[in-house]
Design an enzyme around this catalytic site. Structure first.
Site, short mmCIF file in Angstrom:
data_model
loop_
_atom_site.label_atom_id
_atom_site.label_comp_id
_atom_site.label_asym_id
_atom_site.label_seq_id
_atom_site.Cartn_x
_atom_site.Cartn_y
_atom_site.Cartn_z
N SER A 270 0.83 -1.20 0.00
CA SER A 270 0.00 0.00 0.00
C SER A 270 0.86 1.25 0.00
O SER A 270 2.05 1.20 0.34
CB SER A 270 -0.90 0.02 1.25
OG SER A 270 -1.76 -1.09 1.27
N SER A 308 -3.13 -4.00 -3.33
CA SER A 308 -2.53 -2.76 -2.87
C SER A 308 -3.60 -1.76 -2.46
O SER A 308 -4.64 -1.63 -3.10
CB SER A 308 -1.67 -2.14 -3.99
OG SER A 308 -0.96 -1.01 -3.52
N ASP A 310 -4.13 2.11 -2.21
CA ASP A 310 -3.50 3.34 -2.70
C ASP A 310 -4.45 4.51 -2.45
O ASP A 310 -5.49 4.63 -3.11
CB ASP A 310 -3.20 3.21 -4.20
CG ASP A 310 -2.45 1.92 -4.51
OD1 ASP A 310 -1.31 1.78 -4.05
OD2 ASP A 310 -3.02 1.04 -5.20
#
Length: 393
Positions: A270, A308, A310
């Site tokens: 992340s 991830s 983001d």
């Protein structure tokens, strides 16, 4: 064994060390992973973009913004911490700041985001920490906010807490980081230089297979474009194929996502991006500014994979757009930068985000932790590769 007090903390003397105003609980100085020897990207001639940085090349170049870290390094298994970003030094609950949030890939936890999206404002410090310490960070924010003079009758607070997972270097399930630790990050926040690398919320993070961390950068627009400053701070804990100034550094070094397809090389992770500006922007245009930060992430080689998280948070410190009690009480009039004048700010946030990620990698040092060792990005090899591609003299 003697017991020392640091602020409101009581720890054994042999486990206590204070460096540059950062609380470090460590079994030995060698475990800290923090050194002045590793340079920032710009010191090696790596200066992406066209705009110049501010004096500190940090988010604190934006007037009023403060940053504080708390870092916990204990034994061979605890490598974690928290980072606080304060939009200004006053009572944030009473003088809220306009803000916007953008999500690249939403595999993460951004506490408080729905109210920020709905109302377009932030009323607390922004905290970054590890995934399982989000509740403790929220508790620290609540404690700090309710203590502020003028908040004696407050009954609802919207803590904003972002996270990345540091579970390789840090025994994240132990949940050693407590609210009283995190409160130190808020109370020690300052408007000076910002520590980078293995510090605060970046203590146990990994980026592109190398040691990640906290990074920051800024850009100042020319006076003809308003002279505004854009500052960025990142918590880098993500993957991909590392590119620096467009050069496939990760591929050249043989460490990258999907290498030979069959290798177990993950790009999951992340990144939290916090953006500050003194430009008088509405929450709508701050959301637009936050979206552009992901272009800076992409420049470094991230595809924002399925695993991830983001996230980008942008806020304005301009006094004329601050949500004061008087303005919130009735019909308010705000100055606002027009849509047509946003493009230079978009360019600035892309550049500052890219450089902040480089700084997170460049300043981070090799670290031993809970499940193994993570090497620092080899800067000598990076320079060789950039010379090979004609990016450095």
């Amino acid at each position: 064994m003697r017991v020392y007090s640091i602020g409101r903390h009581f720890v054994k003397r042999s486990l206590c060390k204070v460096v540059y105003g950062v609380l470090l609980l460590s079994w030995s100085a060698g475990a800290l992973g923090q050194s002045a020897e590793r340079p920032r990207a710009r010191e090696l001639g790596i200066a992406p973009g066209i705009f110049r940085p501010g004096p500190l090349n940090a988010i604190t170049d934006v007037p009023g913004v403060r940053v504080g870290h708390v870092t916990l390094i204990l034994g061979d298994s605890v490598r974690t911490g928290a980072t606080a970003i304060l939009p200004h030094g006053g009572n944030l609950f009473q003088e809220k700041v306009p803000a916007g949030i953008a999500v690249g890939n939403g595999f993460g936890k951004l506490m408080g985001s729905t109210q920020v999206i709905e109302l377009g404002e932030i009323e607390t410090p922004i905290m970054l920490t590890n995934t399982l310490s989000v509740p403790q960070a929220a508790e620290a924010i609540l404690t700090w906010t309710l203590r502020q003079p003028g908040n004696e009758t407050v009954r609802s607070v919207n803590p904003v807490v972002g996270e990345t997972n540091d579970g390789f270097l840090n025994n994240i399930r132990a949940r050693v980081l407590r609210a009283e630790h995190i409160l130190q990050a808020i109370e020690q926040a300052s408007d000076g230089p910002v520590s980078e690398g293995n510090v605060g919320a970046g203590t146990g993070t990994i980026a592109f297979g190398w040691k990640g961390g906290i990074g920051t950068s800024s850009r100042v627009l020319p006076e003809v474009l308003g002279g505004y400053t854009v500052g960025v701070l990142v918590q880098a804990n993500f993957g991909g194929i590392l590119h620096i100034l467009g050069v496939p550094v990760g591929k050249e070094l043989g460490r990258y996502y999907l290498k030979e397809v069959v290798e177990d090389t993950s790009a999951d992770g992340s990144i939290m991006i916090v953006i500050a500006t003194d430009a008088p922007l509405s929450d709508r245009n701050l959301t637009r500014l936050a979206r552009r930060a992901f272009l800076g992430v992409a420049r470094t080689g991230s595809p924002m994979t399925n695993g991830s998280g983001d996230y980008a948070i942008a806020f304005s410190t301009a006094p004329e757009v601050r949500r004061t009690p008087e303005r919130r009480a009735g019909v308010g009039t705000y100055r606002e930068l027009s849509n047509d004048r946003m493009s230079p700010l978009f360019q600035a946030v892309v550049e500052a985000t890219e450089e902040a990620i480089y700084n997170a990698l460049f300043r981070a040092e090799t670290m031993e932790g809970y499940r193994g060792r993570v090497e620092a990005l080899p800067l000598d090899r990076v320079q060789e590769i950039l010379r090979k591609y004609g990016r450095l003299p």
